[in-house]
Design a protein around this motif. Sequence first.
Motif, mmCIF file in Angstrom:
data_model
loop_
_atom_site.group_PDB
_atom_site.id
_atom_site.type_symbol
_atom_site.label_atom_id
_atom_site.label_comp_id
_atom_site.label_asym_id
_atom_site.label_seq_id
_atom_site.Cartn_x
_atom_site.Cartn_y
_atom_site.Cartn_z
ATOM 1 N N ILE A 56 -3.689 0.237 -2.952
ATOM 2 C CA ILE A 56 -3.346 -1.076 -2.389
ATOM 3 C C ILE A 56 -3.294 -2.071 -3.548
ATOM 4 N N ALA A 116 -7.016 2.746 7.243
ATOM 5 C CA ALA A 116 -7.945 3.845 7.548
ATOM 6 C C ALA A 116 -7.977 4.113 9.049
ATOM 7 N N ALA A 120 0.861 -1.187 0.000
ATOM 8 C CA ALA A 120 0.000 0.000 0.000
ATOM 9 C C ALA A 120 0.893 1.231 0.000
ATOM 10 N N ILE A 149 -13.530 2.746 -0.917
ATOM 11 C CA ILE A 149 -12.592 1.857 -1.601
ATOM 12 C C ILE A 149 -13.094 1.700 -3.030
ATOM 13 N N SER A 208 -11.053 6.280 9.816
ATOM 14 C CA SER A 208 -11.993 5.158 9.688
ATOM 15 C C SER A 208 -13.381 5.503 10.224
ATOM 16 N N ALA A 228 -7.076 -2.483 4.220
ATOM 17 C CA ALA A 228 -7.613 -1.148 3.927
ATOM 18 C C ALA A 228 -8.266 -0.566 5.181
ATOM 19 N N HIS A 269 -8.188 1.845 -4.722
ATOM 20 C CA HIS A 269 -8.006 3.179 -4.166
ATOM 21 C C HIS A 269 -8.678 3.210 -2.792
ATOM 22 N N LEU A 270 -7.947 3.619 -1.779
ATOM 23 C CA LEU A 270 -8.510 3.875 -0.450
ATOM 24 C C LEU A 270 -8.493 5.384 -0.268
ATOM 25 N N ILE A 316 -6.688 -7.643 1.283
ATOM 26 C CA ILE A 316 -6.605 -6.234 0.874
ATOM 27 C C ILE A 316 -7.687 -5.422 1.591
ATOM 28 N N TYR A 317 -8.907 -5.944 1.642
ATOM 29 C CA TYR A 317 -9.986 -5.193 2.294
ATOM 30 C C TYR A 317 -9.753 -5.068 3.801
#
Length: 115
Positions: free
Chosen positions: A42, A73, A28, A85, A79, A69, A103-104, A65-66
């Motif tokens: 990411i 955040a 990331a 995302i 967050s 993410a 993209h985050l 990845i999620y």
Amino acid sequence: MSDSCIFCKIASGEIPAKIVYQDDQIVAFEDVAPQAPHHILIIPRKHIRTTLDLTTADNQMIGHIYQIAGKIAHDLGFSEDGFRIVNNCNADGGQVVWHLHFHLLGGREFVWPPG
Ligand code: 5GP
Ligand code: ZN
């Protein structure tokens, strides 16, 4: 690894980037042209061209990845306010780099529907 792929080169360290997280599967880093106060990309270390090239062998990595993410955040402090995302796929999706990436985006309010 694809020799001509800029994100493969970022993952290998050949091209510099502001990396915020990495492990054996994913990297990331800050987007070079941020569209929000926080804009992180990411990517899998493995060269996967688009979402359409995913296989069942990639299921765990996408979940990872999620999960990361959300951790990024949280660690960067946006967050609770919220974030987005985004994965752009192919021409109509606006994809310009042909290595799968998410993209985050955070640090501001986003509109819906997207442009
Ligand atoms: P796409 O439109 O393919 O979903 O998004 C590609 C993203 O990669 C864009 O937001 C663009 O700013 C970013 N990008 C392109 N080249 C580089 C680079 O060399 N370094 C970094 N950090 N980001 C890049
Ligand atoms: Zn690549």
